[in-house]
Write an enzyme that holds these catalytic residues in place. Structure first.
Site, PDB file in Angstrom:
ATOM      1  N   GLY A 162     -49.063 -31.839 -64.038  1.00 31.84           N
ATOM      2  CA  GLY A 162     -48.073 -32.403 -63.129  1.00 31.84           C
ATOM      3  C   GLY A 162     -46.945 -31.441 -62.836  1.00 31.84           C
ATOM      4  O   GLY A 162     -46.260 -31.558 -61.816  1.00 31.84           O
ATOM      5  N   SER A 180     -48.393 -22.013 -62.493  1.00 34.49           N
ATOM      6  CA  SER A 180     -49.823 -22.062 -62.214  1.00 34.49           C
ATOM      7  C   SER A 180     -50.547 -22.899 -63.261  1.00 34.49           C
ATOM      8  O   SER A 180     -51.181 -23.902 -62.946  1.00 34.49           O
ATOM      9  CB  SER A 180     -50.410 -20.651 -62.165  1.00 34.49           C
ATOM     10  OG  SER A 180     -51.815 -20.684 -62.085  1.00 34.49           O
ATOM     11  N   HIS A 228     -53.900 -24.710 -56.323  1.00 34.47           N
ATOM     12  CA  HIS A 228     -54.914 -25.641 -56.818  1.00 34.47           C
ATOM     13  C   HIS A 228     -54.517 -27.108 -56.609  1.00 34.47           C
ATOM     14  O   HIS A 228     -55.307 -28.005 -56.885  1.00 34.47           O
ATOM     15  CB  HIS A 228     -55.203 -25.379 -58.308  1.00 34.47           C
ATOM     16  CG  HIS A 228     -54.089 -25.732 -59.228  1.00 34.47           C
ATOM     17  ND1 HIS A 228     -53.179 -24.807 -59.708  1.00 34.47           N
ATOM     18  CD2 HIS A 228     -53.724 -26.909 -59.800  1.00 34.47           C
ATOM     19  CE1 HIS A 228     -52.317 -25.394 -60.522  1.00 34.47           C
ATOM     20  NE2 HIS A 228     -52.638 -26.684 -60.590  1.00 34.47           N
ATOM     21  N   ASP A 259     -52.943 -18.264 -56.789  1.00 34.63           N
ATOM     22  CA  ASP A 259     -52.693 -19.697 -56.981  1.00 34.63           C
ATOM     23  C   ASP A 259     -51.363 -20.081 -56.359  1.00 34.63           C
ATOM     24  O   ASP A 259     -50.382 -20.312 -57.051  1.00 34.63           O
ATOM     25  CB  ASP A 259     -52.723 -20.057 -58.469  1.00 34.63           C
ATOM     26  CG  ASP A 259     -52.705 -21.567 -58.697  1.00 34.63           C
ATOM     27  OD1 ASP A 259     -52.881 -22.310 -57.717  1.00 34.63           O
ATOM     28  OD2 ASP A 259     -52.521 -21.986 -59.851  1.00 34.63           O
ATOM     29  N   SER A 270     -47.476 -28.319 -62.237  1.00 35.90           N
ATOM     30  CA  SER A 270     -48.025 -27.275 -61.366  1.00 35.90           C
ATOM     31  C   SER A 270     -47.233 -27.171 -60.062  1.00 35.90           C
ATOM     32  O   SER A 270     -46.925 -28.178 -59.424  1.00 35.90           O
ATOM     33  CB  SER A 270     -49.478 -27.574 -61.032  1.00 35.90           C
ATOM     34  OG  SER A 270     -50.297 -27.420 -62.154  1.00 35.90           O
TER      35      SER A 270
END
Length: 293
Positions: A243, A261, A146, A174, A245
């Site tokens: 942040g 994720s 994402h 993801d 992720s």
């Protein structure tokens, strides 16, 4: 005595001729009557130097004394940008000469590529996950899908150009793979990818909240995010915040488990974090995990 006087006159005439020739010598720069002169050219260059945000396609500019011009170098097909750049900074078009250069200059210094570092894409910050190499020998890293779609450009922790998204899956899964340029040297801390069981301890590194730890509470979890549903995630008691992720999740001795994720809560009150398992990503992308020596 007369011959001596003639000799002196001839010598004087020869000397005058030599001086005249020297005065016309091309080794000394002399501006043509209609040329702007070095002072005006220097002022024009200074005006360009003070530009707040020079276009990326304009790669350099300098005063060329031989042509009485400010030379502005640009990338191919960006010649009109040079004139716009000069005009926007008060420099007359007749003072510049535009020259095309094949590629933009870059700093000749590599930067380390490390798990847990921040990177930037689409004006957002995410986190570098595990370092990998493709079958074609290209270096890169795994991160959250994402964070960017295929082709999106990335910038490193220092805001320098880093690479591009090569693979990206979201929703459904993801995860994504960013391939980096040769300016970025992988320096992994990962030692392997032995999978931890439910109840096992794990830690993550995120560019927002740093190093936090928790335990695995469930596997093969389906998470219904507002942006789409993702299957096959692992649930943990780790805390993470925006942040983080894409950040790497490890078990003991830096065994790679997966990449962050999403989740709920925060690192002040605690929360739940889901990660995309690493082994299926390596298999799907036919990737080699880079490990520490």
């Amino acid at each position: 005595m007369r011959p001596a006087r003639i000799g002196r006159l001839v010598a004087a005439a020869a000397t005058a001729g030599i001086l005249a020739a020297l005065a016309l010598s091309p080794t000394a720069h002399a501006a043509a009557p209609d040329s702007p002169g070095l002072g005006q050219l220097a002022a024009a260059k200074t005006a360009l130097d003070r530009a707040a945000a020079p276009p990326e396609s304009v790669t350099s500019w300098y005063v060329d004394e031989a042509t009485d011009q400010v030379v502005v170098e640009v990338l191919p097909e960006a010649e009109p940008v040079a004139a716009e750049f000069a005009e926007a900074n008060g420099v007359s078009d007749d003072l510049i000469t535009v020259v095309t250069t094949a590629e933009a200059p870059r700093l000749l210094q590599p930067w380390p590529l490390q798990e847990g570092d921040p990177y930037y894409a689409n004006n957002n910050r995410c986190t570098v996950g595990f370092l990998i190499r493709t079958t074609a020998g290209q270096n890169g890293f795994i991160t959250a899908g994402h964070c960017g779609s295929v082709g999106v450009r990335t910038y490193g922790f220092n805001q320098e150009p880093q690479g591009n998204f090569w693979l990206s899956q979201f929703p459904g899964s993801d995860w994504a793979v960013v391939l980096v340029t040769d300016d970025w040297i992988p320096t992994p801390i990962t030692t392997g990818s032995q999978e931890a069981p439910i109840g096992g301890s794990v830690c993550k590194i995120g560019s927002t909240t740093g190093y936090t730890c928790g335990t695995i509470t469930a596997k093969n979890v389906t998470v219904n995010y507002p942006q789409g549903t993702v299957t096959g995630l692992t649930r943990t008691t780790l805390c993470a915040e925006p942040g983080d992720s894409g950040g790497p999740v490890f078990s003991g001795n830096y065994q790679g488990q997966g990449i962050v994720s999403g989740g709920s809560g925060n690192c002040a009150a605690g929360g739940v974090t889901f990660f995309q398992p690493l082994l299926p990503i390596l298999s799907s992308g036919n990737l080699t995990l880079l490990t520490a020596p």
